[in-house]
Design an enzyme around this catalytic site. Structure first.
Site, short mmCIF file in Angstrom:
data_model
loop_
_atom_site.label_atom_id
_atom_site.label_comp_id
_atom_site.label_asym_id
_atom_site.label_seq_id
_atom_site.Cartn_x
_atom_site.Cartn_y
_atom_site.Cartn_z
N GLY B 51 68.75 48.67 57.88
CA GLY B 51 69.62 49.79 57.72
C GLY B 51 69.39 51.11 58.52
CB CYS B 260 95.20 32.60 46.06
SG CYS B 260 95.57 31.98 47.63
CB CYS B 263 93.87 27.85 47.08
SG CYS B 263 93.04 29.34 46.81
CB CYS B 285 92.37 33.22 50.37
SG CYS B 285 92.16 32.43 48.64
CB CYS B 291 92.88 29.83 51.47
SG CYS B 291 94.44 29.85 50.56
#
Lengths: 268, 311, 226
Positions: B51, B260, B263, B285, B291
């Site tokens: 970080g 979605c 899918c 997606c 997807c």
């Protein structure tokens, strides 16, 4: 962080701030030199002088904004007793200036975040010391806004939408929200309309008394210092030429320069 | 799907595109070896202090700032000839940006490329984390515009550096406070600030906050590169990453309340697509590989058509 | 309660050629609890000066000023501040206030400084203001626009808000009509009865004879010409 009705402080066993032999030079020029005094809880110390007297240099050395060339600034910390803030590590000093100390700038824009709402400004110090409950933070902010007489509905407004007097009061609220014991003020009423000054002075007196604050106030205005300060130091050319009770220094000045200052004040 | 070739054996594996020879004029992956060493040193430092923003000497790349130069430099420093590279932009492999960067590395590094998340060894991404879980040994490279999470409230670089080193992060919560005050809830929906291993506050790049939970305890190495700002930071595998919030306004990884349309997935992050002038829209997606993999497995959404099952 | 011994003072005017003005020499007096002592002497003889010195407003060259056990001539500023807050009251000839503060709050301030609750302090303030015949409609206004007599009464109300064991009064009945003068003298009598030691300057002979037990002539302390 106790913020509500602080009981009147008992006479403390020792001074809150002890300054010994403080000096700051700019090359061969003296900023301030040979400054020593004690400040006890609940006392307000005024520092007066004209431009170039060294009073702002002194204030900045006391508050840790400038590093003095020699001398000590010993503060009675809550956790470790009296510590010399000059030799203190930077993390501790920065923590001190966020919790136990406050600094009120002459220009409120220097002491506020103009892009953050009033509530965010007041809440910042709380969040900086770990407050994580939005509702509580907002309640504290509202409480403080009312103490400095800013309408509650302005809590989400930015300071850029406030008048100069309101900005100054917001700066005071932002500083006092963590219940500091020592407040440094640099010309707190400078730049404000005369009528606004009066309310601000009374507000400051009330807060000082109710919260048992100690304060160091730098100003060139003798009337402000008479109303706000218990004790007074007069500075000229970087040196303290006279010190004592405010009314005594102003009514019975001993040093020639003080006599000159006092006699030069215009009467209304 | 296109054929794929394993470079050593000559077999074409599923989802890979055959490598082509590198252009003679370029060093492997465009950057010179010294520069790649410098970047790797910065990456190691970043991995050692999760970080923490490590300054690095960002090079001039053959694409302007704002087009992923940081990510490209990190990827270039990481690539070896055996790597398989995937590049996505907002989850999709086939947008201009992704295509350009993929071609860049094909030309300068000659590595195999793929669209399949599971097959890739290095994935460079702009603003999304793949839906498919990553595994040990994979590297995810993020493109970062502004690495400094405190920048918008504190413009001074000197001050933000001090705040990070002294762990003074009150201002970060001020930003969230302002959100709640203005919108009634934390409205920050992307580039949502996180705290890494309880120490550094980090900007995870403009990924949707829906992706934030995937940052934490990820099996892959996550690297972040900001080219214009010249900073690198990193998350080693299995790092604790917590999104900032308030006790009474906890963090929520939210997404559109839809499935979605192609899918049928209920758990993937969705793009909203306007399909006509009457306000008609569909949700798909954002992760194209995810997807298409689901559709290949036989899942069908509201607007999708059944796919022929590929053996 | 108040004991002054061997007190001397001079002024040095640095900006006027360093002129030295001796104003007092070997002053001494004593005020016991329950007593009211008057300072008399011609105008300019040093009555106000002596009173200011006892309050710590003026410095002394040498000598001692002991009030309630504290030597004001030598004490540290914070001890004098505490003394003024708890023990020693002073009603000067002039009313000096922060502008735009309500009269009621001006009078309540000595009590608030001692930590008395807001409501109690204000009630006491209003009590005194009513007694001194300041109309209620003025209580919420700043006294800076009041007449001289009204300001004087506000000043007195502030001085008597807290029951000081020692009290200094500089011309408390000046610019007051007969009725108000009587009220003020009544306040002084009450303070005496509760054991306060009072030192006062009264030009008004009748008032002086009414409340004062003794007189001290400050002309006796005028410095002898070298």
């Amino acid at each position: 962080m106790t913020l509500h009705s602080t009981p009147k402080p008992q006479t403390a066993p020792g001074p809150l701030l002890q300054v010994r032999g403080l000096e700051k030079r700019y090359g061969s020029r003296i900023g301030c030199t040979d400054v020593s005094f004690d400040l006890f809880p609940g006392e307000v110390m005024g520092i007066v002088g004209e431009s170039g007297s060294g009073k702002s240099t002194l204030l900045n050395c006391l508050a840790g904004h400038l590093t003095p060339d020699c001398g000590q600034v010993i503060f009675d910390t809550r956790t470790a007793g009296p510590c010399d803030t000059v030799t203190m590590g930077e993390p501790e000093r920065r923590m001190l200036s966020r919790t136990d100390w406050a600094f009120v700038h002459q220009n409120p824009r220097d002491g506020l975040r103009m892009g953050v709402s009033a509530g965010g400004n007041v809440g910042e110090r709380l969040m900086a010391v770990g407050a994580r409950h939005y509702g509580n933070i907002r309640d504290h902010a509202l409480d403080w806004l009312s103490r400095v007489e800013i309408a509650a509905e302005r809590i989400d407004d930015r300071p850029s939408a406030f008048s100069g007097g309101m900005q100054q009061r917001l700066q005071i609220a932002r500083n006092l929200v963590t219940g500091p014991r020592l407040v440094f003020m640099d010309e707190p009423t400078g730049g404000l309309d005369v009528s606004v000054q009066a309310r601000l002075l009374d507000l400051l007196r009330g807060l000082v008394r109710r919260m048992g604050l100690s304060a160091v106030i730098v100003t060139h205005d003798l009337a402000v210092v008479r109303l706000l300060a218990d004790r007074l130091m007069v500075m000229k050319d970087g040196r303290v030429v006279e010190a004592g009770l405010t009314d005594q220094v102003l009514d019975d000045p001993q040093h020639g320069y003080t006599q000159l200052l006092v006699s030069s004040v215009l009467q209304v | 799907m296109s054929a794929q070739t394993h470079p050593a054996s000559g077999q074409i594996a599923q989802g890979q595109i055959a490598p082509i020879h590198t252009d003679q004029a370029y060093n492997f992956a465009y950057l010179d070896e010294e520069t790649k060493r410098m970047i790797r040193r910065a990456l190691l430092k970043g991995l050692a202090v999760p970080g923490y923003q490590v300054p690095f000497a960002s090079r001039e790349m053959p694409m302007p700032y704002g087009w992923g130069t940081g990510g490209v430099q990190v990827t270039a420093a990481c690539l070896t000839p055996d790597d398989v590279l995937k590049v996505i932009d907002q989850g999709a492999d086939d947008t201009t940006n992704a295509v350009s960067i993929r071609k860049f590395f094909q030309r300068t590094a000659g590595v195999a490329t793929t669209e399949q998340t599971t097959v890739a060894t290095v994935i460079q991404t702009r603003h999304r984390i793949p839906e498919t879980d990553l595994s040990e040994g994979q590297i995810l490279v993020y493109q970062v515009p502004i690495p400094e999470p405190l920048r918008f409230l504190e413009p001074r670089e000197t001050e933000t550096r001090k705040m990070h080193s002294l762990e003074e992060y009150g201002l970060m919560h001020v930003r969230l406070y302002e959100d709640i005050a203005r919108h009634g809830q934390i409205a920050t929906s992307y580039a949502y600030p996180v705290k890494v291993e309880g120490r550094y506050v980090m900007d995870p790049s403009p990924i949707p906050k829906f992706d934030n939970p995937k940052l934490s305890q990820n099996a892959a190495i996550q690297l972040f590169g900001a080219g214009r700002e010249q900073r690198i930071y990193a998350l080693p595998p299995y790092t604790d990453v917590v999104s900032l919030d308030f006790e009474d306004h906890p963090f929520q990884a939210s997404k559109a309340d839809h499935a979605c349309d192609l899918c049928g997935s209920n758990t993937a992050y969705l793009d909203e697509v306007i399909i006509d002038d009457a306000g008609g829209r569909m949700f798909v997606c954002s992760d194209t590989d995810y997807c298409s993999t689901r559709r290949a497995q036989g899942h069908v959404g509201r607007l999708g058509t059944a796919q022929e099952h590929v053996a | 309660m108040i004991t002054v011994s061997d007190l001397s003072k001079h002024f040095t005017l640095h900006n006027q050629g360093g002129t030295v003005i001796p104003v007092m020499q070997d002053a001494h007096l004593h005020v016991a609890p329950g007593e009211c002592v008057a300072l008399i002497g011609a105008s300019g003889a040093g009555k106000s000066t002596l009173m200011r010195m006892i309050y710590g407003n003026y410095l002394a060259d040498h000598g001692a000023i002991v009030v309630g056990g504290v030597d004001v001539a030598r004490a540290a500023p914070r001890d004098i501040l505490r003394l003024r807050r708890e023990t020693l009251g002073y009603v000067s000839q002039f009313l000096r206030v922060v502008p735009r503060v309500a009269t009621r709050d001006v009078v309540a301030e000595p009590l608030l400084a001692l930590g008395v609750e807001d409501a109690v302090a204000r009630a006491r303030a209003e009590d005194l203001l009513a007694r001194l015949r300041i109309p209620e409609r003025l209580w919420g206004l700043s006294p800076t626009t009041f007449s001289g007599g009204e300001q004087q009464r506000v000043n007195i109300a502030r001085g008597f808000a807290h029951t000081y064991p020692a009290l200094l009064l500089d011309e408390p009945t000046a610019s007051l009509d007969a009725a108000n003068r009587a009220t003020v003298l009544g306040l002084i009598e009450e303070a005496k009865a509760s054991g306060a030691a009072i030192l006062g300057i009264f030009h008004d002979e009748a008032a002086r004879h009414q409340v004062c037990d003794r007189e001290v002539d400050v002309t006796a302390f005028t410095p002898v010409a070298a």
